[in-house]
Scaffold this active site. Structure first.
Site, PDB file in Angstrom:
ATOM      1  N   HIS A  68       0.825  -1.219   0.000  1.00 36.66           N
ATOM      2  CA  HIS A  68       0.000   0.000   0.000  1.00 36.66           C
ATOM      3  C   HIS A  68       0.849   1.254   0.000  1.00 36.66           C
ATOM      4  O   HIS A  68       0.607   2.192  -0.739  1.00 36.66           O
ATOM      5  CB  HIS A  68      -0.879   0.020   1.247  1.00 36.66           C
ATOM      6  CG  HIS A  68      -1.790  -1.153   1.306  1.00 36.66           C
ATOM      7  ND1 HIS A  68      -1.857  -1.979   2.388  1.00 36.66           N
ATOM      8  CD2 HIS A  68      -2.639  -1.636   0.396  1.00 36.66           C
ATOM      9  CE1 HIS A  68      -2.724  -2.932   2.139  1.00 36.66           C
ATOM     10  NE2 HIS A  68      -3.215  -2.752   0.941  1.00 36.66           N
ATOM     11  N   ASN A  79       2.540  -5.914 -17.606  1.00 38.32           N
ATOM     12  CA  ASN A  79       3.127  -6.368 -16.330  1.00 38.32           C
ATOM     13  C   ASN A  79       2.786  -7.834 -16.105  1.00 38.32           C
ATOM     14  O   ASN A  79       3.646  -8.656 -15.805  1.00 38.32           O
ATOM     15  CB  ASN A  79       2.595  -5.559 -15.147  1.00 38.32           C
ATOM     16  CG  ASN A  79       2.819  -4.069 -15.317  1.00 38.32           C
ATOM     17  OD1 ASN A  79       3.688  -3.667 -16.075  1.00 38.32           O
ATOM     18  ND2 ASN A  79       2.034  -3.267 -14.621  1.00 38.32           N
ATOM     19  N   ARG A 131       6.290 -11.279 -10.966  1.00 41.16           N
ATOM     20  CA  ARG A 131       6.636  -9.865 -11.097  1.00 41.16           C
ATOM     21  C   ARG A 131       6.988  -9.225  -9.763  1.00 41.16           C
ATOM     22  O   ARG A 131       7.632  -8.187  -9.708  1.00 41.16           O
ATOM     23  CB  ARG A 131       5.495  -9.081 -11.761  1.00 41.16           C
ATOM     24  CG  ARG A 131       4.219  -9.137 -10.967  1.00 41.16           C
ATOM     25  CD  ARG A 131       3.036  -8.595 -11.735  1.00 41.16           C
ATOM     26  NE  ARG A 131       2.797  -7.182 -11.468  1.00 41.16           N
ATOM     27  CZ  ARG A 131       1.698  -6.541 -11.836  1.00 41.16           C
ATOM     28  NH1 ARG A 131       0.737  -7.179 -12.491  1.00 41.16           N
ATOM     29  NH2 ARG A 131       1.553  -5.274 -11.559  1.00 41.16           N
ATOM     30  N   CYS A 156      -1.023  -0.796 -21.414  1.00 46.60           N
ATOM     31  CA  CYS A 156      -1.113  -0.044 -20.155  1.00 46.60           C
ATOM     32  C   CYS A 156      -0.198  -0.574 -19.060  1.00 46.60           C
ATOM     33  O   CYS A 156      -0.317  -0.188 -17.911  1.00 46.60           O
ATOM     34  CB  CYS A 156      -2.551   0.012 -19.657  1.00 46.60           C
ATOM     35  SG  CYS A 156      -3.213  -1.591 -19.223  1.00 46.60           S
TER      36      CYS A 156
END
Ligand code: PEP
Ligand code: MG
Length: 721
Positions: free
Chosen positions: A335, A600, A611, A648
């Site tokens: 976060h 990603n 990742r 994106c």
């Protein structure tokens, strides 16, 4: 005088203080009972003798016959021969041992628990007195390492790009040392008891209030509960208060001991427990302080330091003064990292031992270009970083000038540059960067930074604010992409062996349609008759998209039946993140209004490389023939069917990667806001046709990566990458 008083009150024949010098040696600093002539003369090597042992372990050593101990180091000049009984306790400050306090007696005996406890309290007061300079003059302390002073460089991982130079602000700093001793033991006991009761109630409530918590979070809470109720912890705190400490000082003392003891544990389980305890201690301190916010007044150039930050913590600080963030733990998907990126605050994480190596107010450099932190940097390092900060600022000023220039290649191809967003704070970047819309709005961020599940109205409000801020520019909302590494403490999910391959994103949405439908309802309500773009994450087969699209239509019909305005135009798209779709585009594309390539995840699945795992995340290059061929196949199929397509993933925001994407024919790129300036500069210098020819030749290469070749090509074409 102090050692004499301690010796007297402990009925000891000897009392000595050893302090740690900057080179790690332990200096014999003061004594009652041993030979005065050895004071300031005798020095022990780091780790030497019983004193070294206590420093290493960070806990008391209580021996009936010290000379018989294997670590005992005989120093004839001190005259300690006749003394057998030995009790040594560390002088702890902020979890670090700065010295050792020893009492000795002639007769062989073990000191009682009460005596050990008493000496520890004396040691705590002594440590503060030494550190504050009340006891020993500053000249005498010269070279004694009370707190870290030397320059240090720590290597971690970059979580949010950028550079910063500022002063350390510790998130939840230790309590002030001025209130170590209480005036009224009974009242203090009551304060501690009340705070402990409040803490326990809070944790019990956290556990009980949640039906169906995520396993991992449940475990954490369960272990909190275990600790909070553990008699050992409670008794240690109570004993410290009984012996005259304030409740806050008791918390710090018990915490220091745990840190010193567990801090060296290699066992990951034990280290985890230490984190739980840290958090528990912080919570308890907050209860003692009457709760309240964690944030406080910041200096103008603050660099915040924390082990880790909770969902909303960072947002509570004044961001106009926050220059950077350093974390001991975390991951780039945590976060704190997400919010740091959104706020454009440079952040480096995974800095081992960080918290114990800094003092409040220390100068510090955050180098989130390389993933390093410099603590108390030398002047030459400061100079170098300031030069780099200036260069960065100049480049940003150049990019800002390009803000309103449309991105056309030199041969006249328009490339649409969009930005990725997910939080309210991202919206300011729309105007700052000149982005032509939001190509990816990650709706799960709202869920991730909330303490509880956002309700329908909270979701609707956010989506409406986003559309208002976009003021007619297109916004593509991606439905909840939860699961995998994005777990919520308040949502039900089973622990999975391979979360990235598990029950996440659209899989969760379709299996538990209530949540997804609620979100679709919020999106439709927020659109208020405006165009609406919805996109589904991690579609792995066409049936999933079909089912998701049907849900959208059901919700639109539901709104219409109630006479609510339907979106003036509805576009529903799929993210291409699962490689399976690459071989089923002929079926998928006719069903979609648009697609967006999430590189990603696509790269993670294409190369079978997590990742989020730093060991493998950068092992495989998207600028390699297999990855580029996969991207080319998608672009081709979209061009043939006339399906609008964008990219994106993060790679769209890096100029060299974006150059390759433009060369492959992509004309819509959505990226983190900071990428727009550099990518636009690249586009303006790019001849798409020449780039296409060069890159398509490289697709046939037999190399594992063609990064260098693409870079050479770009430079040959005078493209800024
Ligand atoms: C992606 O996977 O490329 C993507 C854009 O989605 P996220 O990073 O949120 O998984
Ligand atoms: Mg993704």
């Amino acid at each position: 005088m102090v050692v004499r008083i301690i010796a007297l009150s402990m009925v000891a024949e000897v009392c000595s203080i050893y302090l740690r010098r900057a080179n790690g040696e332990m200096e014999f600093f003061a004594t009652e009972g041993l030979d005065d002539k050895a004071v300031h003369v005798t020095r022990m090597k780091p780790g030497e003798g019983l004193v070294g042992e206590i420093m290493k372990q960070g806990r008391p050593l209580n021996l009936a016959d010290a000379p018989a101990h294997p670590a005992f180091s005989y120093r004839p000049e001190t005259g300690e021969d006749p003394y057998h009984a030995f009790l040594g306790v560390p002088l702890l400050r902020g979890g670090r041992a700065i010295g050792v306090l020893v009492v000795q007696n002639r007769t062989e005996r073990t000191y009682t628990e009460d005596e050990v406890e008493d000496l520890q309290i004396v040691a705590m007061v002594l440590a503060e007195m030494v550190a504050s300079g009340e006891l020993i003059s500053v000249e005498d302390l010269d070279g004694v390492e009370l707190s870290p002073k030397r320059p240090e460089r720590l290597i971690g991982s970059k979580f949010a790009e950028g550079l910063a130079y500022g002063v350390v602000v510790l998130h939840e700093p230790p309590v002030a040392s001025s209130q170590l001793l209480s005036d009224d033991v009974a009242a203090e006991e009551q304060r501690l008891a009340n705070a402990l009761a409040a803490l326990k109630a809070q944790i019990d409530q956290m556990l009980e209030g949640q039906h169906g918590l995520v396993d991992a979070s449940y475990d954490v809470l369960e272990s909190y509960r275990m600790f909070a109720h553990s008699t050992g912890w409670n008794r240690n705190l109570e004993d410290a208060v009984k012996n005259g400490l304030t409740a806050e000082a008791a918390v710090e003392r018990v915490r220091s001991e745990h840190r010193a003891r567990l801090g060296q544990a290699r066992d990951p389980y034990l280290r985890e427990r230490l984190h739980d305890l840290e958090d528990l201690n912080d919570r308890l301190l907050r209860h003692l302080a009457g709760a309240g916010s964690v944030a406080r007044e910041l200096p103008a150039n603050a660099v915040l330091i924390a082990r880790n930050l909770g969902p909303a913590d960072l947002l509570e600080y004044d961001r106009t003064k926050l220059r950077g963030l350093l974390l001991e733990e975390g991951s780039s998907a945590s976060h704190a990292a997400i919010v740091a990126r959104a706020l454009d605050i440079p952040c480096v994480g995974r800095l081992q031992g960080l918290r114990d190596r800094v003092n409040e107010g220390d100068p510090v450099i955050v180098d989130a270009e390389t993933g390093e932190a410099y603590l108390r940097p030398r002047p030459d390092v400061v100079k170098a970083i300031q030069a780099r900060i200036d260069v960065r600022r100049q480049r940003q000023a150049e990019f800002a000038k390009l803000k309103d220039t449309p991105a056309f290649t030199r041969d006249g191809v328009k490339v649409t540059l969009l930005m990725n967003a997910g939080l309210d704070v991202d919206l300011e970047s729309l105007a700052d960067t000149g982005a032509e819309g939001i190509g990816l709005f990650r709706t799960e961020f709202q869920f991730m930074v909330s303490e509880e599940m956002p309700r329908l109205t909270a979701q609707t409000d956010l989506y409406a604010r986003v559309m208002d801020a976009a003021a007619g520019l297109p916004v593509t909302f991606r439905t909840l992409d939860l699961g995998g590494d994005k777990v919520l403490p308040y949502m039900e999910a089973e622990r999975e062996d391979n979360p990235a391959l598990g029950w996440r994103a659209i899989r969760m949405g379709l299996d538990r349609p209530a949540l997804l439908r609620l979100q679709l309802r919020a999106l439709i309500a927020a659109s208020l008759g405006r165009p609406l773009r919805i996109m589904f994450p991690l579609v792995a087969n066409v049936d999933e998209f079909r089912a998701a699209r049907a849900l959208v239509e059901t919700e639109v019909a539901w709104a219409q039946r109630r006479g609510r305005p339907a979106p003036s135009r509805l576009d529903v798209g799929a993210m291409i993140e699962a490689p399976s779709l690459i071989w089923h585009l002929d079926a998928l594309l006719p069903m979609t209004d648009f697609v967006s390539v999430g590189t990603n995840d696509l790269m993670q699945y294409l190369f079978a490389a997590d990742r989020g795992n730093p060991r493998v995340a950068d092992r495989y290059d998207p600028l390699s023939p297999p990855a580029l061929r996969a991207l080319e196949a998608i672009q081709r199929a979209c061009a043939e069917t006339g399906t609008p397509v964008s990219v994106c993933g993060e790679m769209a925001g890096r100029p060299l990667e974006a150059f390759a994407l433009v060369a492959l024919g992509f004309e819509r790129l959505s990226m983190p806001p900071a990428g727009i300036g550099p990518v636009k500069q690249m586009v303006l210098g790019c001849d798409r046709e020449a780039a296409r020819r060069g890159v398509s030749a490289l697709l046939k290469s037999g190399a594992g990566s063609v990064r260098n070749e693409i870079e050479t090509l770009a430079r040959r074409l005078y493209v800024a990458v």
